[in-house]
Design an enzyme around this catalytic site. Structure first.
Site, PDB file in Angstrom:
ATOM      1  N   PRO A   2       0.813  -1.209   0.000  1.00  0.00           N
ATOM      2  CA  PRO A   2       0.000   0.000   0.000  1.00  0.00           C
ATOM      3  C   PRO A   2       0.844   1.256   0.000  1.00  0.00           C
ATOM      4  O   PRO A   2       1.837   1.356   0.711  1.00  0.00           O
ATOM      5  CB  PRO A   2      -0.787  -0.101   1.306  1.00  0.00           C
ATOM      6  CG  PRO A   2      -0.171  -1.221   2.065  1.00  0.00           C
ATOM      7  CD  PRO A   2       1.037  -1.680   1.361  1.00  0.00           C
ATOM      8  N   GLU A   3       0.414   2.206  -0.786  1.00  0.00           N
ATOM      9  CA  GLU A   3       1.011   3.534  -0.814  1.00  0.00           C
ATOM     10  C   GLU A   3       0.003   4.500  -0.202  1.00  0.00           C
ATOM     11  O   GLU A   3      -1.013   4.073   0.337  1.00  0.00           O
ATOM     12  CB  GLU A   3       1.372   3.915  -2.252  1.00  0.00           C
ATOM     13  CG  GLU A   3       2.175   2.817  -2.959  1.00  0.00           C
ATOM     14  CD  GLU A   3       2.572   3.165  -4.375  1.00  0.00           C
ATOM     15  OE1 GLU A   3       2.673   4.356  -4.697  1.00  0.00           O
ATOM     16  OE2 GLU A   3       2.797   2.236  -5.166  1.00  0.00           O
TER      17      GLU A   3
END
Length: 271
Positions: A2-3
């Site tokens: 995840p960013e």
DNA sequence: AGGCGTACCTGAGGGC
DNA sequence: TGCCCTCAGGTACGCC
């Protein structure tokens, strides 16, 4: 995994789902993923109420009434999943589970076990050294220029450096560079004012749009309710090696920079 | 200072 | 089928 957009989506979902709940007990099945220790979490968390959930860079921050916080980094495959009362068992690959007094659970699950959950004491400065939040108003094109000034590092790995700008990862770095037609290997400090402004707009734009669509689900990412995001269908360059560039028809290549796959078009990302 | 390779892990997918 | 290889959304560390 995840960013910024994915962590933001998870944090918003958690804020809706668990704010106001009281922790009854903590199960730790993989002690090495919790800090400072499993014993400390099990001793301190029962009785704590969830005050809210936020995000800083790629960290999800679960704030507690006491002023303590649980700071979570999901690394590549981590998930934070809320289970309703009566769930048959922990979510797959659950390493830590918070049990709430209403019978619901929060599972911190992670197949690769890179992710970490850290208990932070009130006032503890856990975020020192983390860079600018790119979606904050203070992150202007001028500010972006000041961050880049004089840096010889190629722009692509520079965008991934969390000490400069927080939350940008491999997907959105590739997408922003493609949209702005900037070559990933260009020294960060070498960009002209015009290309800097274009890259700033692309970076902020792609992150904002991805947040609006609930992030990108490629292999593993799901939000706090276990739902996939909507941005994976919007990806223009990431993962498209061998395909025709959507802008110029050139062939998308995958190269490796600082150990990370880098997707770009040699024809239209020229400078 | 900062760039690079490597390590941390498991799982998925492709080639044979 | 199944083995072997590569790759994965991230970061920390040691070594020039």
């Amino acid at each position: 995994m995840p960013e910024l957009p994915e962590v933001e989506t998870i944090a918003r979902g958690l804020a809706r789902a668990i704010t106001g709940k009281t922790i009854e007990a903590v199960d730790v099945t993989l002690p090495r993923v919790v800090l400072p220790s499993a014993a400390r979490l099990k001793r301190v968390l029962p009785g704590e109420r969830i005050a809210g959930v936020g995000r800083r860079g790629k960290f999800a921050v679960i704030e507690l009434d006491s002023g303590r916080a649980l700071v979570i980094h999901l690394r590549m495959t981590g998930r934070l999943i809320v289970q309703p009362p009566g769930a048959t068992g922990p979510y797959p690959y659950t390493n830590v589970r918070l049990r709430f007094s209403d019978g619901s659970h929060l599972c911190f699950a992670d197949a690769r076990t890179f992710g970490r959950m850290r208990l932070v004491e009130p006032g503890e400065a856990w975020a020192d050294g983390i860079g600018d939040e790119p979606l904050e108003p203070a992150f202007t094109a001028e500010r972006f220029g000041a961050i880049l000034r004089g840096r010889p590092t190629p722009i692509k790995p520079f965008l991934l450096d969390q000490r400069r700008i927080a939350g940008v990862g491999n997907i959105y770095a590739c997408e922003a560079l493609w949209e702005a037609q900037v070559r990933p290997t260009a020294p960060a400090g070498s960009l002209s004012a015009a290309r800097r402004a274009r890259l700033h707009a692309s970076l902020v734009g792609v992150l904002r749009k991805a947040v609006d669509l609930g992030g990108s689900s490629i292999d593993d990412y799901v939000d706090a309710e276990g739902m996939e995001g909507g941005f994976q269908g919007e990806l223009s360059i990431y993962g498209r090696d061998g395909e025709a560039c959507a802008r110029c028809g050139g062939t998308v290549v995958r190269t490796v920079m600082a150990g990370r796959g880098t997707w770009w078009c040699r024809r239209c990302q020229r400078r």
